[in-house]
Design a protein around this motif. Sequence first.
Motif, short mmCIF file in Angstrom:
data_model
loop_
_atom_site.label_atom_id
_atom_site.label_comp_id
_atom_site.label_asym_id
_atom_site.label_seq_id
_atom_site.Cartn_x
_atom_site.Cartn_y
_atom_site.Cartn_z
N GLU A 163 25.75 29.38 84.76
CA GLU A 163 25.74 30.26 85.93
C GLU A 163 24.37 30.26 86.59
O GLU A 163 24.26 30.26 87.83
N GLU A 164 23.33 30.25 85.78
CA GLU A 164 21.97 30.20 86.31
C GLU A 164 21.71 28.91 87.08
O GLU A 164 20.87 28.87 87.98
N ARG A 165 22.44 27.85 86.71
CA ARG A 165 22.30 26.57 87.40
C ARG A 165 23.25 26.44 88.58
O ARG A 165 23.36 25.38 89.19
N GLY A 166 23.97 27.53 88.90
CA GLY A 166 24.89 27.51 90.04
C GLY A 166 26.24 26.91 89.73
O GLY A 166 27.00 26.58 90.65
N ILE A 167 26.57 26.78 88.46
CA ILE A 167 27.87 26.23 88.06
C ILE A 167 28.73 27.39 87.58
O ILE A 167 28.55 27.93 86.49
N GLY A 168 29.68 27.79 88.42
CA GLY A 168 30.52 28.93 88.10
C GLY A 168 31.73 28.56 87.27
O GLY A 168 32.08 27.39 87.12
N THR A 169 32.40 29.58 86.76
CA THR A 169 33.56 29.35 85.91
C THR A 169 34.73 28.74 86.67
O THR A 169 35.65 28.20 86.05
N ASP A 170 34.69 28.79 88.00
CA ASP A 170 35.79 28.25 88.79
C ASP A 170 35.86 26.73 88.71
O ASP A 170 36.90 26.14 89.05
N VAL A 171 34.79 26.06 88.27
CA VAL A 171 34.81 24.60 88.16
C VAL A 171 34.73 24.14 86.70
O VAL A 171 34.51 22.96 86.43
N LEU A 172 34.92 25.08 85.77
CA LEU A 172 34.79 24.74 84.36
C LEU A 172 36.13 24.78 83.62
O LEU A 172 37.02 25.55 83.95
N GLY A 173 36.21 23.91 82.63
CA GLY A 173 37.27 23.96 81.65
C GLY A 173 36.61 24.00 80.29
O GLY A 173 35.43 23.64 80.15
N VAL A 174 37.32 24.45 79.26
CA VAL A 174 36.76 24.47 77.91
C VAL A 174 37.65 23.65 76.98
O VAL A 174 38.88 23.64 77.12
N HIS A 175 37.00 22.97 76.05
CA HIS A 175 37.69 22.01 75.18
C HIS A 175 37.18 22.22 73.76
O HIS A 175 36.15 21.67 73.38
N PHE A 176 37.88 23.04 72.99
CA PHE A 176 37.42 23.39 71.65
C PHE A 176 38.24 22.70 70.56
O PHE A 176 39.47 22.69 70.62
N HIS A 177 37.53 22.15 69.58
CA HIS A 177 38.17 21.63 68.38
C HIS A 177 38.17 22.72 67.32
O HIS A 177 37.31 23.60 67.31
N ASP A 178 39.15 22.63 66.41
CA ASP A 178 39.38 23.75 65.50
C ASP A 178 38.90 23.48 64.08
O ASP A 178 39.45 24.02 63.12
#
Length: 313
Positions: free
Chosen positions: A210-225
Amino acid sequence: MSERVALPQVERDPSLPEAITIYEVGPRDGLQNEKATVPAATKAAFVRRLVEAGLGTVETTSFVNPQWVPQLADAQEVLDLLGDLGRGATRPVLVPNERGLDRALEAGVGAVAVFGSATETFARKNLNRTVAESLEMFAPVVDRAHASGLWVRGYVSMCFGDPWEGPVPVAQVADVCARLRDLGCDQISLGDTIGTGTTGHVERLLDALEERGIGTDVLGVHFHDTYGQALANTLAALRRGVTVVDASTGGLGGCPYARSATGNLATEDLVWAMDGAGVHTGVDLDALVATSVWMAEQLGKPSPSRVVKALAG
């Protein structure tokens, strides 16, 4: 009285989005590390079943060098079997470089993804380049893909830890994400490749982005379990405004270049949690579980998904 089939009791969680997009990676990330070759017809049937279960976005395959990932050497055949169902902006394919993009364009796809790294060691092992060199390689891929009207995703692996380098500084991850955003990637997926992330770490990284101007609207998350943290980390990201979640039906997955990378967040486990929280996914859980059971039969091993085990056991 006979025992009733368990379903989550719906209690709306106001801290979560009203709806999310599940970015299904089973046919590509889920199968790429399987040792036994999965027939192209089975892969195409897998994609069809996923779409029929309500998954709108399905990553179908990858145009990588067959020597790197032999399991995906049949990318063109899979797309030919799928026909129009395998093309369009919601059927991305992974491309490592311009040669892969050429093949994707010839196949008529509508979306591509490039696969970068937040660490130097994994960049070398995965792409035989430094992080800077890999980003230079991606630049013409993104430019040409956009010029051809394609949607482009940028994966960033090793965001939450690296098996060779250990902890990965949050600022280092944010730098790579910012570079991919500057290249023009429409979406950036934050990958916990070896599953070592925790909820506080997720918060820290989202703050840095967010501080770098990258908001959650352009993000996806990819978690391994790997350590059982994938769903908890996903919920932490959703509560911060992320609405795109990568998941793999049946919990399939791994990484051919990182032995400690085990299965992805199981799509069924995610859907169960979202159904109970009153979050719309558009996915028919029963159909999805049936698909996992079917695929487990094709692979000759049980699904690691806890929801699949509970509902199909």
